[in-house]
Design an enzyme around this catalytic site. Sequence first.
Site, PDB file in Angstrom:
ATOM      1  N   ARG A  94       1.090  -1.402   0.080  1.00 18.14           N
ATOM      2  CA  ARG A  94      -0.338  -0.116   0.262  1.00 18.14           C
ATOM      3  C   ARG A  94       0.481   1.136  -0.043  1.00 18.14           C
ATOM      4  NH1 ARG A  94      -4.833   0.475   4.327  1.00 18.14           N
ATOM      5  NH2 ARG A  94      -6.018   1.778   2.251  1.00 18.14           N
ATOM      6  N   ASP A 248      -2.772   9.076   7.921  1.00 15.44           N
ATOM      7  CA  ASP A 248      -1.933   7.893   7.139  1.00 15.44           C
ATOM      8  C   ASP A 248      -0.456   8.743   7.043  1.00 15.44           C
ATOM      9  OD1 ASP A 248      -4.392   6.737   7.188  1.00 15.44           O
ATOM     10  OD2 ASP A 248      -2.760   5.041   6.861  1.00 15.44           O
TER      11      ASP A 248
HETATM   12  O1  MRU Z   1      -7.883   1.737   4.231  1.00 16.27           O
HETATM   13  P1  MRU Z   1      -7.545   2.271   5.984  1.00 16.27           P
HETATM   14  O2  MRU Z   1      -8.543   1.379   6.683  1.00 16.27           O
HETATM   15  O3  MRU Z   1      -6.038   1.583   6.028  1.00 16.27           O
HETATM   16  O4  MRU Z   1      -7.170   4.075   6.695  1.00 16.27           O
HETATM   17  C1  MRU Z   1      -7.380   3.776   7.647  1.00 16.27           C
HETATM   18  C2  MRU Z   1      -6.966   5.347   8.118  1.00 16.27           C
HETATM   19  O5  MRU Z   1      -7.399   6.034   7.217  1.00 16.27           O
HETATM   20  C3  MRU Z   1      -6.929   5.266   9.082  1.00 16.27           C
HETATM   21  O6  MRU Z   1      -7.838   6.639  10.305  1.00 16.27           O
HETATM   22  C4  MRU Z   1      -5.237   5.716   9.971  1.00 16.27           C
HETATM   23  O7  MRU Z   1      -5.200   4.610   9.037  1.00 16.27           O
HETATM   24  C5  MRU Z   1      -4.378   5.976  11.079  1.00 16.27           C
HETATM   25  S1  MRU Z   1      -4.775   4.791  12.051  1.00 16.27           S
HETATM   26  C6  MRU Z   1      -4.530   4.780  13.296  1.00 16.27           C
END
Ligand code: MRU
Length: 364
Positions: A94, A248
């Site tokens: 990712r 992220d």
């Molecule tokens: O696609 P995801 O479910 O991995 O997205 C996660 C998020 O956007 C969270 O808010 C982010 O990773 C913060 S986790 C502490």
Amino acid sequence: MANLFEEIQPIVYKNAKVFFLDQTVLPAETKWVEVNSVEICWDAIRRLIVRGAPAIGIAAAFGMLVASRAAPKSSFEEYYSHMKNTGEYLATARPTAVNLFWALKRMDKKILASREKPLSEMDTIMESEALAIQKEDEEVCRAIGIHGQEIFSRTSCAKDKFTILTHCNAGSLATSKYGTALAPIYVSRERGLNVRVFVDETRPLLQGSRLTAYELYTSGVDVTVITDSMAASVMSKGWIDACIVGCDRVAANGDAANKIGTYGVALLARAHNIPFYVACPLSTVDLDTKCGSDIEIEERDPAEVTEGMGKRTAPYGVKVYNPAFDVTPHELISGIITEKGLIRPPYAKALAELLQARYSGLHN
Ligand code: MRU
């Protein structure tokens, strides 16, 4: 294997085996995936079996442990080449969460720092480092929770009662424990404070309603699910004291990438004069990324939009745009809550100082 652990945890290391809780089937099913190959680890990250920025980093660190066990150990060069290739492969799972690259870099540094050790010890070294990353994440999240709780108490007019709105899942399921955005809620609960949470369901994959609502509800928190399009209405009623989300990647200027829809929440919060906080560990801050437009935004399978609810919800053949994240400009962020406390604007200076202090050993 429903009761492999007692608390909500996305990654469990037990009897020298690595397990990921399959978050794609929550809350309907509790299913565990045993991670005994690097390919399984990559696929789990890619398909969101394990997701959330810090958890992705921890998952990759355990992926490197699994790789180490299978690596050739006749010479360091051979071992390192195998591990380096594996790290590069896992990094392709990712693109947006910087924690993935942060954790892989840390594992790589550990290998290089151990080059004089017997190769027979490398698996144990990789095991200790992966466990250390997991443990430190728990401590960091706890610290974020304590800082966040204190901020919320100051934000709310009634010091023992406040309501927050969150988007996506930045809770225990996205970290090793507590979460980032949800950590202040857990700490508030521990301290006997009355906290209410509105959670956006978070289209298209419903991390809000499937995961955040699940973990808060099972922890006894007063949680209400709304569709993403209801946030404006809820804010206009004066029900929300503060918004808090995870992240992220934070760029050097404070722009923050988080789950698609977060930018909209920030705009709505500004329109309603509600503070909007981002909570994240310092490992989510990437000073090499100058600003939000430099962050690579993952685009995912159109089927997540057209069939995300398990049923076709758009005409076959229609064009679909499915970015998994958006960027909230730093101007809309009231503060960034880290393990070292609240960072206020101007972010560029504050983030650079904090990160510099960290790497020069002033902070661990
Ligand atoms: O696609 P995801 O479910 O991995 O997205 C996660 C998020 O956007 C969270 O808010 C982010 O990773 C913060 S986790 C502490």
